[in-house]
Design a protein around this motif. Structure first.
Motif, PDB file in Angstrom:
ATOM      1  N   TRP A 154      35.449  22.622  21.528  1.00 17.88           N
ATOM      2  CA  TRP A 154      36.647  22.428  20.455  1.00 17.88           C
ATOM      3  C   TRP A 154      37.977  23.337  21.106  1.00 17.88           C
ATOM      4  O   TRP A 154      37.914  24.384  21.759  1.00 17.88           O
ATOM      5  CB  TRP A 154      36.166  23.460  19.128  1.00 17.88           C
ATOM      6  CG  TRP A 154      35.176  22.980  18.473  1.00 17.88           C
ATOM      7  CD1 TRP A 154      35.224  22.058  17.376  1.00 17.88           C
ATOM      8  CD2 TRP A 154      33.744  23.528  18.625  1.00 17.88           C
ATOM      9  NE1 TRP A 154      33.838  22.119  16.786  1.00 17.88           N
ATOM     10  CE2 TRP A 154      33.034  22.712  17.603  1.00 17.88           C
ATOM     11  CE3 TRP A 154      33.150  24.114  19.338  1.00 17.88           C
ATOM     12  CZ2 TRP A 154      31.754  22.990  17.539  1.00 17.88           C
ATOM     13  CZ3 TRP A 154      31.638  24.303  19.393  1.00 17.88           C
ATOM     14  CH2 TRP A 154      30.896  23.665  18.422  1.00 17.88           C
ATOM     15  N   LEU A 155      38.744  22.384  20.541  1.00 18.86           N
ATOM     16  CA  LEU A 155      40.356  23.025  21.143  1.00 18.86           C
ATOM     17  C   LEU A 155      40.803  23.962  19.894  1.00 18.86           C
ATOM     18  O   LEU A 155      40.871  23.800  18.675  1.00 18.86           O
ATOM     19  CB  LEU A 155      41.442  21.826  21.245  1.00 18.86           C
ATOM     20  CG  LEU A 155      41.307  21.142  22.240  1.00 18.86           C
ATOM     21  CD1 LEU A 155      40.120  20.257  22.545  1.00 18.86           C
ATOM     22  CD2 LEU A 155      42.581  20.165  22.539  1.00 18.86           C
ATOM     23  N   LEU A 156      40.992  25.349  20.338  1.00 17.41           N
ATOM     24  CA  LEU A 156      41.559  26.096  19.468  1.00 17.41           C
ATOM     25  C   LEU A 156      43.110  26.151  19.388  1.00 17.41           C
ATOM     26  O   LEU A 156      43.978  26.292  18.371  1.00 17.41           O
ATOM     27  CB  LEU A 156      40.985  27.450  19.657  1.00 17.41           C
ATOM     28  CG  LEU A 156      39.463  27.699  19.536  1.00 17.41           C
ATOM     29  CD1 LEU A 156      39.187  29.069  19.831  1.00 17.41           C
ATOM     30  CD2 LEU A 156      39.162  27.382  18.240  1.00 17.41           C
ATOM     31  N   THR A 157      43.690  26.024  20.582  1.00 18.70           N
ATOM     32  CA  THR A 157      45.059  25.866  20.731  1.00 18.70           C
ATOM     33  C   THR A 157      45.132  24.824  22.298  1.00 18.70           C
ATOM     34  O   THR A 157      44.149  24.290  22.487  1.00 18.70           O
ATOM     35  CB  THR A 157      45.531  27.149  21.246  1.00 18.70           C
ATOM     36  OG1 THR A 157      45.342  27.733  22.544  1.00 18.70           O
ATOM     37  CG2 THR A 157      45.679  28.140  20.202  1.00 18.70           C
ATOM     38  N   ASN A 158      46.301  24.370  22.629  1.00 21.36           N
ATOM     39  CA  ASN A 158      46.437  23.657  23.840  1.00 21.36           C
ATOM     40  C   ASN A 158      45.549  24.396  24.927  1.00 21.36           C
ATOM     41  O   ASN A 158      45.253  23.520  25.725  1.00 21.36           O
ATOM     42  CB  ASN A 158      47.813  23.417  24.196  1.00 21.36           C
ATOM     43  CG  ASN A 158      48.265  21.889  24.702  1.00 21.36           C
ATOM     44  OD1 ASN A 158      47.116  21.003  24.728  1.00 21.36           O
ATOM     45  ND2 ASN A 158      48.878  21.640  25.569  1.00 21.36           N
ATOM     46  N   ASN A 159      45.661  25.599  25.286  1.00 20.04           N
ATOM     47  CA  ASN A 159      45.181  26.226  26.240  1.00 20.04           C
ATOM     48  C   ASN A 159      43.903  27.071  26.079  1.00 20.04           C
ATOM     49  O   ASN A 159      43.202  27.269  27.114  1.00 20.04           O
ATOM     50  CB  ASN A 159      46.391  27.382  26.905  1.00 20.04           C
ATOM     51  CG  ASN A 159      47.442  26.519  27.376  1.00 20.04           C
ATOM     52  OD1 ASN A 159      47.828  25.490  26.984  1.00 20.04           O
ATOM     53  ND2 ASN A 159      47.965  27.153  28.514  1.00 20.04           N
ATOM     54  N   LEU A 160      43.322  27.371  24.801  1.00 19.79           N
ATOM     55  CA  LEU A 160      42.244  28.013  24.712  1.00 19.79           C
ATOM     56  C   LEU A 160      41.316  27.041  23.982  1.00 19.79           C
ATOM     57  O   LEU A 160      41.528  26.578  22.698  1.00 19.79           O
ATOM     58  CB  LEU A 160      42.606  29.221  23.351  1.00 19.79           C
ATOM     59  CG  LEU A 160      41.451  29.964  23.108  1.00 19.79           C
ATOM     60  CD1 LEU A 160      40.977  30.662  24.422  1.00 19.79           C
ATOM     61  CD2 LEU A 160      41.833  31.105  22.166  1.00 19.79           C
ATOM     62  N   HIS A 161      40.045  26.982  24.586  1.00 22.14           N
ATOM     63  CA  HIS A 161      38.933  26.229  23.955  1.00 22.14           C
ATOM     64  C   HIS A 161      37.853  27.026  23.832  1.00 22.14           C
ATOM     65  O   HIS A 161      37.581  28.113  24.365  1.00 22.14           O
ATOM     66  CB  HIS A 161      38.585  25.028  25.021  1.00 22.14           C
ATOM     67  CG  HIS A 161      39.570  24.090  25.669  1.00 22.14           C
ATOM     68  ND1 HIS A 161      39.257  22.855  25.885  1.00 22.14           N
ATOM     69  CD2 HIS A 161      40.878  24.089  25.425  1.00 22.14           C
ATOM     70  CE1 HIS A 161      40.579  22.383  25.988  1.00 22.14           C
ATOM     71  NE2 HIS A 161      41.575  23.178  25.744  1.00 22.14           N
ATOM     72  N   LEU A 162      36.896  26.608  22.994  1.00 23.81           N
ATOM     73  CA  LEU A 162      35.686  27.259  22.574  1.00 23.81           C
ATOM     74  C   LEU A 162      34.547  26.313  22.819  1.00 23.81           C
ATOM     75  O   LEU A 162      34.386  25.154  22.471  1.00 23.81           O
ATOM     76  CB  LEU A 162      35.491  27.537  20.878  1.00 23.81           C
ATOM     77  CG  LEU A 162      34.156  28.209  20.615  1.00 23.81           C
ATOM     78  CD1 LEU A 162      34.088  29.568  21.022  1.00 23.81           C
ATOM     79  CD2 LEU A 162      34.121  28.079  19.004  1.00 23.81           C
ATOM     80  N   LEU A 163      33.505  26.748  23.656  1.00 22.76           N
ATOM     81  CA  LEU A 163      32.484  26.021  24.139  1.00 22.76           C
ATOM     82  C   LEU A 163      30.975  26.613  23.662  1.00 22.76           C
ATOM     83  O   LEU A 163      31.040  27.764  23.641  1.00 22.76           O
ATOM     84  CB  LEU A 163      32.432  26.010  25.679  1.00 22.76           C
ATOM     85  CG  LEU A 163      33.619  25.427  26.328  1.00 22.76           C
ATOM     86  CD1 LEU A 163      33.649  26.534  27.629  1.00 22.76           C
ATOM     87  CD2 LEU A 163      33.214  24.110  26.786  1.00 22.76           C
ATOM     88  N   ALA A 164      30.260  25.718  23.216  1.00 19.76           N
ATOM     89  CA  ALA A 164      29.004  26.104  22.486  1.00 19.76           C
ATOM     90  C   ALA A 164      27.942  25.229  23.179  1.00 19.76           C
ATOM     91  O   ALA A 164      28.120  23.994  22.916  1.00 19.76           O
ATOM     92  CB  ALA A 164      28.953  26.057  21.209  1.00 19.76           C
ATOM     93  N   GLY A 165      26.919  25.654  23.634  1.00 24.24           N
ATOM     94  CA  GLY A 165      25.980  24.751  24.463  1.00 24.24           C
ATOM     95  C   GLY A 165      24.460  25.423  24.529  1.00 24.24           C
ATOM     96  O   GLY A 165      24.484  26.739  23.959  1.00 24.24           O
ATOM     97  N   LEU A 166      23.212  24.862  24.706  1.00 24.45           N
ATOM     98  CA  LEU A 166      22.065  25.347  25.062  1.00 24.45           C
ATOM     99  C   LEU A 166      21.856  25.206  26.591  1.00 24.45           C
ATOM    100  O   LEU A 166      21.945  23.862  27.295  1.00 24.45           O
ATOM    101  CB  LEU A 166      21.307  24.661  24.210  1.00 24.45           C
ATOM    102  CG  LEU A 166      21.009  24.895  22.711  1.00 24.45           C
ATOM    103  CD1 LEU A 166      20.261  24.272  22.086  1.00 24.45           C
ATOM    104  CD2 LEU A 166      20.699  26.506  22.670  1.00 24.45           C
ATOM    105  N   ASN A 167      21.369  26.154  27.335  1.00 26.92           N
ATOM    106  CA  ASN A 167      20.907  26.161  28.801  1.00 26.92           C
ATOM    107  C   ASN A 167      19.579  25.895  28.724  1.00 26.92           C
ATOM    108  O   ASN A 167      18.817  26.766  28.382  1.00 26.92           O
ATOM    109  CB  ASN A 167      21.285  27.369  29.409  1.00 26.92           C
ATOM    110  CG  ASN A 167      21.233  27.343  31.018  1.00 26.92           C
ATOM    111  OD1 ASN A 167      20.433  26.474  31.234  1.00 26.92           O
ATOM    112  ND2 ASN A 167      21.819  28.159  31.597  1.00 26.92           N
ATOM    113  N   PHE A 168      19.026  24.779  29.322  1.00 31.64           N
ATOM    114  CA  PHE A 168      17.747  24.555  29.527  1.00 31.64           C
ATOM    115  C   PHE A 168      17.327  24.733  30.880  1.00 31.64           C
ATOM    116  O   PHE A 168      17.974  23.949  31.635  1.00 31.64           O
ATOM    117  CB  PHE A 168      17.076  23.042  28.925  1.00 31.64           C
ATOM    118  CG  PHE A 168      17.494  22.805  27.621  1.00 31.64           C
ATOM    119  CD1 PHE A 168      16.450  22.904  26.797  1.00 31.64           C
ATOM    120  CD2 PHE A 168      18.883  22.256  27.262  1.00 31.64           C
ATOM    121  CE1 PHE A 168      16.554  22.603  25.228  1.00 31.64           C
ATOM    122  CE2 PHE A 168      18.992  21.969  25.826  1.00 31.64           C
ATOM    123  CZ  PHE A 168      18.016  21.997  24.984  1.00 31.64           C
ATOM    124  N   GLY A 169      16.824  25.833  31.421  1.00 32.14           N
ATOM    125  CA  GLY A 169      16.712  26.011  32.550  1.00 32.14           C
ATOM    126  C   GLY A 169      15.789  27.192  33.307  1.00 32.14           C
ATOM    127  O   GLY A 169      15.074  27.587  32.449  1.00 32.14           O
TER     128      GLY A 169
END
Length: 165
Positions: A132-147
């Motif tokens: 998700w873009l919070l601002t032009n330079n700040l992003h939020l990432l959410a994921g699941l690591n299968f490993g």
């Protein structure tokens, strides 16, 4: 080890400046710094740096320090991870991403028996997620690591902020 790290960071910075010369103007800035949101909660502290090699493909490296002596399971150690992330939409839009990760860990984990078990081995995984873009330079990432990590196969959540320069 320090020489390899210096050469890697230097290469990323040189590449990012040459890439910025021909990147389109609608692409967010090229060098990103990543911080894990879950770190202070669980005693896992991560910091990463990344750059784009195409408008949708990002490469980066992350260093993580574990100090979870007040949680269960207790763990102490570090890991170094290299990651290649493909964004299915342009980076300046919300969207799905898929990452491949690999690296090395040196971690001690306290088992139920009270003994500490040390893991010094390669790690790796695949991480689907959403950004998700919070601002032009700040992003939020959410994921699941299968490993593979800590001597076993796992599924772990990842939530982090990326700040692009």
């Amino acid at each position: 080890m320090k020489n390899k790290l210096f050469i890697t960071v230097f290469t990323i910075l040189i590449h990012s400046s040459s890439y910025a010369q021909y990147a389109s103007t609608n692409l967010s800035p090229n060098i990103g710094f990543t911080v894990s949101v879950l770190g202070p909660i669980f005693g896992v502290y991560s910091l990463g740096i990344s750059t784009f090699i195409t408008s949708n493909l990002q490469v980066g490296m992350t260093g993580t320090y574990y100090s979870t002596r007040n949680l269960d399971p207790q763990a102490e150690g570090w890991l170094a991870e290299y990651r290649m992330t493909y964004y299915f939409s342009q980076i300046n839009k919300n969207g799905i991403y898929l990452a491949l990760a690999g690296g090395f860990e040196s971690v001690q984990i306290k088992k139920d028996s009270g003994n500490w078990e040390k893991y010094e081995d390669p790690i790796g995984g695949i991480i689907p997620g959403y950004h998700w873009l919070l601002t032009n330079n700040l992003h939020l990432l959410a994921g699941l690591n299968f490993g593979y990590q800590f001597g076993t196969y796992q599924i772990t959540p990842e939530i982090g902020f990326v700040y692009f320069l």
